[in-house]
Write a protein that holds these residues in place. Structure first.
Motif, PDB file in Angstrom:
ATOM      1  N   VAL A 126      22.369  28.931 -48.786  1.00 37.87           N
ATOM      2  CA  VAL A 126      23.748  29.353 -48.538  1.00 37.87           C
ATOM      3  C   VAL A 126      24.059  29.176 -47.045  1.00 37.87           C
ATOM      4  N   GLN A 127      23.107  29.578 -46.223  1.00 36.62           N
ATOM      5  CA  GLN A 127      23.329  29.508 -44.770  1.00 36.62           C
ATOM      6  C   GLN A 127      23.200  28.084 -44.244  1.00 36.62           C
ATOM      7  N   MET A 128      22.216  27.352 -44.804  1.00 38.53           N
ATOM      8  CA  MET A 128      21.998  25.960 -44.375  1.00 38.53           C
ATOM      9  C   MET A 128      21.943  25.071 -45.607  1.00 38.53           C
ATOM     10  N   PRO A 129      23.127  24.619 -46.088  1.00 42.58           N
ATOM     11  CA  PRO A 129      23.152  23.779 -47.291  1.00 42.58           C
ATOM     12  C   PRO A 129      22.471  22.425 -47.034  1.00 42.58           C
ATOM     13  N   ALA A 130      21.761  21.936 -48.062  1.00 42.38           N
ATOM     14  CA  ALA A 130      20.986  20.696 -47.925  1.00 42.38           C
ATOM     15  C   ALA A 130      21.809  19.526 -47.390  1.00 42.38           C
ATOM     16  N   LYS A 131      23.084  19.488 -47.766  1.00 38.51           N
ATOM     17  CA  LYS A 131      23.909  18.332 -47.364  1.00 38.51           C
ATOM     18  C   LYS A 131      24.071  18.230 -45.847  1.00 38.51           C
ATOM     19  N   GLY A 132      23.783  19.311 -45.136  1.00 40.94           N
ATOM     20  CA  GLY A 132      23.898  19.292 -43.672  1.00 40.94           C
ATOM     21  C   GLY A 132      22.648  18.779 -42.968  1.00 40.94           C
ATOM     22  N   MET A 152      24.416  24.578 -39.985  1.00 42.43           N
ATOM     23  CA  MET A 152      24.658  25.877 -40.619  1.00 42.43           C
ATOM     24  C   MET A 152      26.066  25.926 -41.200  1.00 42.43           C
ATOM     25  N   GLY A 153      26.185  26.653 -42.303  1.00 42.04           N
ATOM     26  CA  GLY A 153      27.510  26.842 -42.895  1.00 42.04           C
ATOM     27  C   GLY A 153      28.428  27.518 -41.888  1.00 42.04           C
ATOM     28  N   GLU A 154      29.706  27.198 -41.978  1.00 43.23           N
ATOM     29  CA  GLU A 154      30.720  27.665 -41.022  1.00 43.23           C
ATOM     30  C   GLU A 154      30.577  29.145 -40.655  1.00 43.23           C
ATOM     31  N   LYS A 155      30.472  30.003 -41.667  1.00 40.50           N
ATOM     32  CA  LYS A 155      30.497  31.442 -41.353  1.00 40.50           C
ATOM     33  C   LYS A 155      29.156  31.970 -40.878  1.00 40.50           C
ATOM     34  N   PHE A 156      28.149  31.092 -40.791  1.00 38.52           N
ATOM     35  CA  PHE A 156      26.850  31.542 -40.290  1.00 38.52           C
ATOM     36  C   PHE A 156      26.567  31.012 -38.894  1.00 38.52           C
ATOM     37  N   LEU A 157      27.566  30.426 -38.285  1.00 35.65           N
ATOM     38  CA  LEU A 157      27.361  29.864 -36.959  1.00 35.65           C
ATOM     39  C   LEU A 157      27.040  30.965 -35.958  1.00 35.65           C
ATOM     40  N   ALA A 158      26.037  30.704 -35.141  1.00 35.91           N
ATOM     41  CA  ALA A 158      25.660  31.682 -34.130  1.00 35.91           C
ATOM     42  C   ALA A 158      26.818  31.885 -33.174  1.00 35.91           C
ATOM     43  N   THR A 179      24.480  25.334 -33.661  1.00 27.85           N
ATOM     44  CA  THR A 179      25.124  25.129 -34.959  1.00 27.85           C
ATOM     45  C   THR A 179      24.187  24.586 -36.042  1.00 27.85           C
ATOM     46  N   THR A 180      22.891  24.493 -35.717  1.00 27.10           N
ATOM     47  CA  THR A 180      21.948  23.964 -36.708  1.00 27.10           C
ATOM     48  C   THR A 180      20.685  24.818 -36.784  1.00 27.10           C
ATOM     49  N   GLY A 181      19.987  24.678 -37.914  1.00 29.28           N
ATOM     50  CA  GLY A 181      18.614  25.137 -37.996  1.00 29.28           C
ATOM     51  C   GLY A 181      17.749  23.965 -37.565  1.00 29.28           C
ATOM     52  N   TYR A 182      16.609  24.239 -36.955  1.00 33.38           N
ATOM     53  CA  TYR A 182      15.746  23.178 -36.436  1.00 33.38           C
ATOM     54  C   TYR A 182      14.312  23.444 -36.876  1.00 33.38           C
ATOM     55  N   MET A 183      13.751  22.482 -37.582  1.00 30.08           N
ATOM     56  CA  MET A 183      12.423  22.612 -38.140  1.00 30.08           C
ATOM     57  C   MET A 183      11.503  21.637 -37.426  1.00 30.08           C
ATOM     58  N   VAL A 184      10.432  22.155 -36.858  1.00 36.16           N
ATOM     59  CA  VAL A 184       9.435  21.289 -36.224  1.00 36.16           C
ATOM     60  C   VAL A 184       8.131  21.477 -36.966  1.00 36.16           C
ATOM     61  N   ARG A 195      16.242  29.018 -35.408  1.00 39.08           N
ATOM     62  CA  ARG A 195      17.693  29.174 -35.318  1.00 39.08           C
ATOM     63  C   ARG A 195      17.943  29.845 -33.979  1.00 39.08           C
ATOM     64  N   PRO A 196      19.183  29.890 -33.527  1.00 38.58           N
ATOM     65  CA  PRO A 196      19.412  30.493 -32.211  1.00 38.58           C
ATOM     66  C   PRO A 196      18.784  31.890 -32.124  1.00 38.58           C
ATOM     67  N   GLY A 197      17.841  32.049 -31.230  1.00 38.82           N
ATOM     68  CA  GLY A 197      17.237  33.355 -31.000  1.00 38.82           C
ATOM     69  C   GLY A 197      16.080  33.714 -31.904  1.00 38.82           C
ATOM     70  N   THR A 198      15.848  32.943 -32.965  1.00 34.33           N
ATOM     71  CA  THR A 198      14.789  33.315 -33.912  1.00 34.33           C
ATOM     72  C   THR A 198      13.903  32.120 -34.265  1.00 34.33           C
ATOM     73  N   ASN A 199      12.746  32.443 -34.805  1.00 38.34           N
ATOM     74  CA  ASN A 199      11.750  31.418 -35.118  1.00 38.34           C
ATOM     75  C   ASN A 199      10.870  31.911 -36.261  1.00 38.34           C
TER      76      ASN A 199
END
Ligand SMILES: [Fe+2]
Length: 310
Positions: A126-132, A152-158, A179-184, A195-199
């Protein structure tokens, strides 16, 4: 006999079997009723030593005395994660568990957002839809890690006034990072979903061909963690659900892979990360000395006191 079974702090280690006592360097300090043993040589009874390295507060143990140093491996992706300020984060929860399935199934699950489309449709999907999903430019050195981003979906933007958002200082993050989740995923078995501030970090250790030990935790910038304990509680609930979904998937995958009809399938353009992972494995299997020995599996939780003999 393990002389340490828990996390915490200790001035010395006492073996629970015969009460032999070791200092934190692993030297034997005392061994009751051993004076009459002619074979006893206190200096020869130290605890074994293991390779220990640290990176941004994570502790990495390698059982291979000849392993290559950790630092060059982590250095290759340091600039990519610099703005997330991992070293300033604190672990607000920690978990250790075991999942059914080969470790590579668990690994694959941790390097693509494509499966948000169904498996996590009711949670992080819901927060990070696959299409993004998109794969950032290949890193200069891409033989040690792979990475992927998801808008991230519009309403979940940091920064927006949403209860799921960290309200700490988001300064220093680029628009893309905000505006994104980042996976390394660092080969072979360490991953961070930021995500902004979290890991949300995970590491995997095979426990036989069809079981995987999963070690993980959730990090937050310290100011967010103290100012907003409610956010921590929400994330803990969310991660527990997501892990349940991932664990179920790997269990089911492991089961169907035993089928005589199991075959290979094509990857989507959201899964280039998986192709990179298998190229890494191929390189490692062809020339094990080159990359298979890299130390990328934390033995214990972030910040836990790991001494070499533990
Ligand atoms: Fe997942």
């Amino acid at each position: 006999m393990p002389v340490v079974r828990d996390r915490g702090h200790a001035k010395r280690f006492v073996c629970p079997y015969h009460a032999w006592t070791y200092d934190t360097e692993g030297r034997l300090m005392g061994a009751p009723h051993m004076e009459e043993s002619q074979a006893f040589d206190r200096a020869a009874c130290s605890l074994p030593q293991y390779r220990l390295d640290s990176w941004m507060g994570f502790l990495f143990v390698n059982l291979d005395d000849d392993a290559a140093p950790l630092q060059p491996v982590m250095a290759s992706m340091e600039s990519a994660v610099a703005n997330y300020r991992i070293a300033e984060q604190t672990e607000i929860f920690h978990y250790e568990t075991e999942w059914e399935g080969n470790w590579k199934l668990v690994a694959e699950n941790s390097m693509e957002y494509y499966h948000h489309i169904a498996l996590h449709a009711g949670t992080v999907g819901v927060q990070m839809p696959a299409k993004g999903t998109y794969i950032p430019a290949a890193p200069a050195t891409d033989d040690t890690f792979t990475h992927e981003r998801c808008r991230m979906g519009e309403k979940f933007l940091a920064g927006a006034d949403h209860p799921m958002n960290p309200r700490g200082d988001l300064g220093g993050l680029t628009q893309e990072e905000l505006t994104t989740g980042y996976m390394v995923y660092v080969f072979p078995a360490f991953t961070m979903a930021m995500r902004p501030g979290t890991n949300n970090w995970l590491s995997f250790r095979p426990d036989g061909p069809e079981r995987t030990k999963v070690l993980g935790g959730y990090l937050m910038w310290k100011d967010i963690a103290t100012e907003d304990p409610e956010l921590g509680r929400q994330r803990r609930e969310m991660i527990a659900k997501v892990n349940e979904e991932d664990s179920l998937a790997t269990t089911e995958l492991a089961r169907t892979m035993r089928s005589r009809k199991a075959t290979r399938g094509p990857l989507s353009h959201f899964e280039g990360t998986i192709a990179q992972f298998y190229k890494y494995l191929a390189r490692s299997l062809v020339a094990p000395a080159a990359s298979a020995k890299l130390a990328t599996t934390p033995l214990s939780g972030r910040g836990a006191p790991v001494s070499s003999p533990s």
